[in-house]
Write a protein that holds these residues in place. Structure first.
Motif, PDB file in Angstrom:
ATOM      1  N   ARG A   1       0.451   9.287   6.974  1.00 32.49           N
ATOM      2  CA  ARG A   1      -0.570   9.965   6.187  1.00 32.49           C
ATOM      3  C   ARG A   1      -0.389   9.672   4.700  1.00 32.49           C
ATOM      4  O   ARG A   1      -1.362   9.435   3.975  1.00 32.49           O
ATOM      5  N   ALA A   2       0.862   9.680   4.238  1.00 33.39           N
ATOM      6  CA  ALA A   2       1.122   9.419   2.827  1.00 33.39           C
ATOM      7  C   ALA A   2       0.751   7.994   2.452  1.00 33.39           C
ATOM      8  O   ALA A   2       0.149   7.750   1.397  1.00 33.39           O
ATOM      9  N   LYS A   3       1.075   7.035   3.333  1.00 31.71           N
ATOM     10  CA  LYS A   3       0.714   5.646   3.053  1.00 31.71           C
ATOM     11  C   LYS A   3      -0.796   5.479   3.042  1.00 31.71           C
ATOM     12  O   LYS A   3      -1.360   4.781   2.192  1.00 31.71           O
ATOM     13  N   LYS A   4      -1.459   6.144   3.988  1.00 33.39           N
ATOM     14  CA  LYS A   4      -2.924   6.056   4.041  1.00 33.39           C
ATOM     15  C   LYS A   4      -3.532   6.620   2.763  1.00 33.39           C
ATOM     16  O   LYS A   4      -4.534   6.112   2.254  1.00 33.39           O
ATOM     17  N   SER A   5      -2.909   7.672   2.217  1.00 32.70           N
ATOM     18  CA  SER A   5      -3.399   8.258   0.976  1.00 32.70           C
ATOM     19  C   SER A   5      -3.258   7.275  -0.183  1.00 32.70           C
ATOM     20  O   SER A   5      -4.154   7.147  -1.020  1.00 32.70           O
ATOM     21  N   LEU A   6      -2.133   6.566  -0.233  1.00 34.25           N
ATOM     22  CA  LEU A   6      -1.936   5.579  -1.284  1.00 34.25           C
ATOM     23  C   LEU A   6      -2.892   4.405  -1.145  1.00 34.25           C
ATOM     24  O   LEU A   6      -3.284   3.786  -2.126  1.00 34.25           O
ATOM     25  N   LEU A   7      -3.275   4.108   0.100  1.00 35.91           N
ATOM     26  CA  LEU A   7      -4.165   2.977   0.355  1.00 35.91           C
ATOM     27  C   LEU A   7      -5.519   3.451   0.858  1.00 35.91           C
ATOM     28  O   LEU A   7      -6.100   2.870   1.770  1.00 35.91           O
ATOM     29  N   ALA A   8      -6.031   4.514   0.251  1.00 34.44           N
ATOM     30  CA  ALA A   8      -7.333   5.036   0.671  1.00 34.44           C
ATOM     31  C   ALA A   8      -8.401   3.958   0.573  1.00 34.44           C
ATOM     32  O   ALA A   8      -9.304   3.865   1.407  1.00 34.44           O
ATOM     33  N   ASP A   9      -8.315   3.122  -0.439  1.00 38.06           N
ATOM     34  CA  ASP A   9      -9.213   1.972  -0.601  1.00 38.06           C
ATOM     35  C   ASP A   9      -8.337   0.753  -0.817  1.00 38.06           C
ATOM     36  O   ASP A   9      -7.975   0.429  -1.952  1.00 38.06           O
ATOM     37  N   PRO A  10      -7.958   0.054   0.269  1.00 38.80           N
ATOM     38  CA  PRO A  10      -6.997  -1.051   0.143  1.00 38.80           C
ATOM     39  C   PRO A  10      -7.408  -2.112  -0.871  1.00 38.80           C
ATOM     40  O   PRO A  10      -6.591  -2.598  -1.644  1.00 38.80           O
ATOM     41  N   THR A  11      -8.689  -2.481  -0.878  1.00 35.51           N
ATOM     42  CA  THR A  11      -9.130  -3.550  -1.783  1.00 35.51           C
ATOM     43  C   THR A  11      -8.871  -3.185  -3.236  1.00 35.51           C
ATOM     44  O   THR A  11      -8.215  -3.925  -3.975  1.00 35.51           O
ATOM     45  N   SER A  12      -9.392  -2.029  -3.656  1.00 37.16           N
ATOM     46  CA  SER A  12      -9.236  -1.650  -5.064  1.00 37.16           C
ATOM     47  C   SER A  12      -7.784  -1.349  -5.397  1.00 37.16           C
ATOM     48  O   SER A  12      -7.322  -1.637  -6.508  1.00 37.16           O
ATOM     49  N   THR A  13      -7.037  -0.764  -4.437  1.00 35.41           N
ATOM     50  CA  THR A  13      -5.630  -0.452  -4.704  1.00 35.41           C
ATOM     51  C   THR A  13      -4.817  -1.715  -4.916  1.00 35.41           C
ATOM     52  O   THR A  13      -4.068  -1.841  -5.892  1.00 35.41           O
ATOM     53  N   TYR A  14      -4.959  -2.685  -4.005  1.00 35.82           N
ATOM     54  CA  TYR A  14      -4.205  -3.936  -4.156  1.00 35.82           C
ATOM     55  C   TYR A  14      -4.636  -4.690  -5.411  1.00 35.82           C
ATOM     56  O   TYR A  14      -3.812  -5.289  -6.105  1.00 35.82           O
ATOM     57  N   GLU A  15      -5.934  -4.675  -5.708  1.00 34.58           N
ATOM     58  CA  GLU A  15      -6.392  -5.371  -6.912  1.00 34.58           C
ATOM     59  C   GLU A  15      -5.861  -4.698  -8.173  1.00 34.58           C
ATOM     60  O   GLU A  15      -5.496  -5.371  -9.138  1.00 34.58           O
ATOM     61  N   ARG A  16      -5.843  -3.349  -8.174  1.00 36.45           N
ATOM     62  CA  ARG A  16      -5.306  -2.652  -9.341  1.00 36.45           C
ATOM     63  C   ARG A  16      -3.822  -2.971  -9.512  1.00 36.45           C
ATOM     64  O   ARG A  16      -3.351  -3.218 -10.625  1.00 36.45           O
ATOM     65  N   ILE A  17      -3.088  -2.970  -8.404  1.00 39.54           N
ATOM     66  CA  ILE A  17      -1.663  -3.312  -8.476  1.00 39.54           C
ATOM     67  C   ILE A  17      -1.497  -4.741  -8.998  1.00 39.54           C
ATOM     68  O   ILE A  17      -0.684  -5.006  -9.891  1.00 39.54           O
ATOM     69  N   GLY A  18      -2.293  -5.652  -8.449  1.00 39.94           N
ATOM     70  CA  GLY A  18      -2.212  -7.039  -8.896  1.00 39.94           C
ATOM     71  C   GLY A  18      -2.533  -7.185 -10.368  1.00 39.94           C
ATOM     72  O   GLY A  18      -1.865  -7.923 -11.094  1.00 39.94           O
ATOM     73  N   GLN A  19      -3.566  -6.461 -10.826  1.00 39.34           N
ATOM     74  CA  GLN A  19      -3.962  -6.530 -12.228  1.00 39.34           C
ATOM     75  C   GLN A  19      -2.833  -6.066 -13.147  1.00 39.34           C
ATOM     76  O   GLN A  19      -2.514  -6.722 -14.150  1.00 39.34           O
ATOM     77  N   ILE A  20      -2.231  -4.934 -12.812  1.00 35.58           N
ATOM     78  CA  ILE A  20      -1.176  -4.388 -13.673  1.00 35.58           C
ATOM     79  C   ILE A  20       0.068  -5.270 -13.640  1.00 35.58           C
ATOM     80  O   ILE A  20       0.707  -5.502 -14.675  1.00 35.58           O
ATOM     81  N   LEU A  21       0.396  -5.805 -12.480  1.00 36.97           N
ATOM     82  CA  LEU A  21       1.530  -6.723 -12.400  1.00 36.97           C
ATOM     83  C   LEU A  21       1.243  -8.011 -13.162  1.00 36.97           C
ATOM     84  O   LEU A  21       2.127  -8.566 -13.827  1.00 36.97           O
ATOM     85  N   LEU A  22      -0.009  -8.463 -13.107  1.00 38.27           N
ATOM     86  CA  LEU A  22      -0.390  -9.672 -13.831  1.00 38.27           C
ATOM     87  C   LEU A  22      -0.295  -9.454 -15.339  1.00 38.27           C
ATOM     88  O   LEU A  22       0.212 -10.301 -16.075  1.00 38.27           O
ATOM     89  N   ASP A  23      -0.762  -8.292 -15.798  1.00 42.06           N
ATOM     90  CA  ASP A  23      -0.677  -7.974 -17.226  1.00 42.06           C
ATOM     91  C   ASP A  23       0.768  -7.916 -17.701  1.00 42.06           C
ATOM     92  O   ASP A  23       1.051  -8.167 -18.875  1.00 42.06           O
ATOM     93  N   GLY A  24       1.671  -7.562 -16.780  1.00 39.50           N
ATOM     94  CA  GLY A  24       3.088  -7.503 -17.127  1.00 39.50           C
ATOM     95  C   GLY A  24       3.831  -8.788 -16.839  1.00 39.50           C
ATOM     96  O   GLY A  24       5.069  -8.799 -16.779  1.00 39.50           O
TER      97      GLY A  24
END
Length: 761
Positions: free
Chosen positions: A228-251
């Protein structure tokens, strides 16, 4: 704990301290009756307490050692605490009484952190945000590792736009020993903190946090995350992974960023964006040719999800390849094949505007806006028309844009700001507006725009004229009348038309459309303009009403003392300041501000030594206080004493706030007193440039120093400017004005004549 059990625990706690029952339905606890000689334990008439007739009589205990005042206060605090718990848990319809009970408890025992934990959520429930934050801050002082309270403080700071403060609280929470670094709470804190770091541009720190979040999503068992907790973190997998990728890319975490983008691309929604994201990684990997080829895949699919970002990326890649001259041609080719792509068409129009291809750019904007293109196009069209100096068309475009709602208005802000710099064009717009008004063709949003532009140029009469026109027009769904009234009143106050502003605030208060807090703040605004207009009695009436509506707002209370200071009613000002310090003993900001105000009052009252003593005490508690260092240093400079030490203190203040005009003035003045004339001139000149209000004292000081430097003509100019600023003030320093006039007279100069007022012959 059940309600019954909680009640029993509470009752036992109360009885243990000699109380017979909790005050469940009263705002005040029942006070024990005073003992009379006939009611002592030795008296045969004592009644005592029996639950049943067969029970032994329970007589009041008489302690061998009387309780101290501190113990008595703690006991009473506990009774109020338990009363609050009972009211909050068993009488859900009485949260206000519970709140009052907890407030009384915390006043009696301000060191009991448990009370704050109950009180803070109730203050938030009643929308008492300032009180909630104040109590939460005290709770954290008592328990720096309270993660829940720290998160609450962070949330409220973020809501208020105080992002550095929010970050500070979350950083403290994440370091708490109560947070395991392999727990779901740790992951959640990193997610929140990483987002705040990203928003505030702290790319490396944001990437650090998001690497932990990414690791938790890939290996949830490591952090104790259930499905349930993982599903909450990945409620929208596309936007979540893209946001993670964006922030990692900026860093600059290119490898994990690409991994996150690849995971986003495994979803149907994210597949189309994968080429775009790969192109970004390739560009940062210094592979621009491969990046261009990858980005072309995105364009060939006629994707639009990345909006203008895709075309900005194209511009970056071409710049890297030294092919920036190809940009407009490539955009035109793409636009021909994708005529309905609004973002593409607008981006092309922007680039055409940059190279002054204005007619072509205007045609694109007109075409897209007529076919329903998004309202941000009005900002681009306005930019084109501004460059073309077409005032009628520009007014029409801006008005139509503002009528489209908040999003369009936000997009127009930068263009309106640029427009305000062009005084000639604004004058043309104002005349166009007057012509339309006479013909009955002026629209509401056009009138508001012209009122704002006139205000930006400090044309107070013109601003009032167009606000009044706006108020005479029917309101729109995007612009209710109350919004126009508030903006009108605030603008008139800022332009020093205090009588007009006061009348506008009165109309707002009479509108019946404000909440209780809204009324309180409107009375506060009314108080400010009445004070500046020297209507002291009316100002005191207004601030009294504000305080009655929100008696927990220390800002109102501090300003109340300021009214008396403004009126030179020193003793009343001192009483109010002492009272506010008594009423808010646990709010450091209140104590500090009140101390500075006390010092100022004593100095103005002529009791210089008392003013100094207060500042000395502040510096004992906080040697780094920039204001205390400056204020005390300036007082010494004024009296010509402790000058070397005063210089060091003022320079210390300037290290913290190098642009502060008051501190720059202090430095110039102490250098003048030290007879270091040439050194004194630059900080005083900078002070006059940095001062928004044109403080007359700054110009007077500069004049004195310039005279000593044998620059008499410049000194006279400075004094004349000082006199002008004094005459503009509603409560000018009469003694200062007389001194300046005397200086001008001594050097054969006069004050500049005032410009003729409107309507003068």
């Amino acid at each position: 704990m059940s309600n019954l059990l909680r009640y029993r625990v509470g009752l036992v706690g109360l009885l243990a301290f000699g109380l017979t029952k909790p005050a469940l339905s009263q705002d005040e606890p029942q006070k024990p009756q005073a003992e009379s000689p006939s009611s002592t334990a030795e008296s045969p008439d004592v009644k005592g307490y029996q639950q049943q007739e067969s029970d032994d009589v329970a007589l009041p205990l008489k302690p061998l050692v009387p309780r101290s005042a501190a113990i008595t206060a703690r006991n009473e605090a506990l009774s109020w605490y338990m009363t609050g718990r009972l009211l909050d848990s068993t009488h859900r319809n009485e949260p206000r009484k519970a709140l009052n009970a907890f407030r009384k408890a915390v006043k009696l025992d301000p060191e009991a952190v448990e009370i704050y934990r109950e009180l803070v959520p109730l203050e938030l429930q009643h929308e008492n945000l300032e009180a909630a934050v104040r109590y939460a801050s005290k709770a954290v002082q008592l328990d720096p590792d309270d993660v829940e309270i720290l998160q609450l403080l962070a949330r409220q700071a973020a809501i208020s736009g105080q992002l550095p403060e929010a970050i500070k609280h979350l950083e403290q929470a994440i370091k708490s020993p109560r947070i395991l670094k392999t727990s779901p709470e740790y992951v959640g804190l990193n997610k929140s903190l990483g987002l705040l770091y990203a928003v505030t541009g702290q790319k490396e720190s944001a990437a650090d946090c998001y690497e932990i979040l990414f690791d938790a999503i890939k290996d949830p068992e490591k952090y104790g995350l259930d499905s349930r907790a993982k599903k909450s973190l990945l409620a929208d997998p596309t936007s979540t992974y893209e946001r993670i990728g964006q922030i990692l890319l900026d860093g600059d975490r290119l490898k994990p960023a690409l991994e996150a983008f690849e995971l986003a691309g495994t979803t149907r929604q994210g597949a189309g964006n994968l080429a775009y994201n790969r192109a970004r990684v390739l560009l940062l990997s210094d592979k621009p040719e491969e990046a261009l080829a990858e980005l072309q895949k995105y364009f060939d699919a006629q994707r639009t999800s990345k909006g203008r970002d895709a075309y900005r990326l194209l511009a970056e890649i071409l710049e890297k390849l030294n092919k920036s001259d190809e940009l407009i041609g490539r955009l035109e080719t793409l636009a021909e094949n994708d005529a309905q792509n609004v973002a593409l068409q607008y981006y092309l129009a922007e680039r055409l505007t940059d190279v002054n291809e204005l007619e072509r750019a205007r045609k694109i904007y007109d075409t897209m806006l007529q076919s329903g293109g998004d309202a941000s196009g009005y900002a681009g069209l306005a930019r084109v028309l501004r460059k073309m100096q077409k005032s009628d068309d520009l007014l029409d475009a801006l008005g139509r844009g503002m009528a489209r709602g908040e999003e369009a208005i936000a997009s127009l802000e930068s263009e309106v700001k640029a427009l305000a710099e062009d005084k000639a064009l604004v004058a043309m717009l104002i005349e166009s507006g007057r012509t339309r008004a006479k013909a009955g063709e002026l629209k509401l949003d056009e009138a508001i725009l012209l009122a704002k532009l006139a205000a930006a140029l400090k044309e107070a009469d013109a601003s009032e004229e167009f606000f009044q026109l706006a108020l005479s027009l029917p309101p729109s769904p995007n612009r209710p009348k109350i919004a126009t009234q508030i903006e009108f009143a605030d603008t008139m106050a800022r332009l020093r038309k205090y009588r007009v502003a006061a009348e506008a605030y009165h109309e707002i208060l009479e509108s019946g459309q404000l909440t209780e807090k809204g009324r309180a703040w409107t009375y506060f605004s009314l108080t400010q303009v009445l004070t500046r207009d020297n209507q002291i009695d009316k100002a005191l009436e207004a601030i009294t009403k504000a305080i009655q509506l929100d008696d927990d707002n220390y800002e109102f209370r501090l300003f109340e003392s300021g009214i008396y200071t403004h009126a030179r009613r020193w003793d009343e000002a001192l009483l109010k300041l002492e009272q506010v310090m008594t009423d808010f003993p646990d709010v450091p900001e209140v104590i500090t501000r009140a101390q500075f105000s006390l010092s100022n009052v004593y100095v103005q009252k002529g009791e210089m030594r008392k003013g100094e003593e207060i500042l000395e005490k502040v510096l004992e508690m906080d040697p780094e206080s920039s204001q205390a260092n400056n204020d005390l240093g300036y007082l010494w400079a004024e009296q010509g004493k402790n000058l070397e030490r005063a210089e060091k203190m003022i320079r210390k203040a300037l290290q913290a706030e190098p642009e502060n005009p008051a501190y720059l003035d202090s430095l110039g003045w102490v250098l003048f007193k030290l007879d270091r004339i040439e050194e004194a001139i630059p900080p005083l000149e900078q002070a006059t440039q940095n001062s928004f209000g044109g403080d007359a004292t700054l110009w007077d000081h500069l004049g004195d120093v310039l005279l000593k430097a044998m620059q008499t003509e410049k000194a006279i100019e400075a004094w004349q400017t000082a006199l002008e600023h004094s005459e503009e003030e509603n409560s000018p320093d009469v003694e200062l004005m007389e001194r300046i006039r005397e200086k001008l007279k001594q050097h054969g100069a006069q004050s500049r004549p005032k410009p003729a007022e409107k309507g003068s012959p």
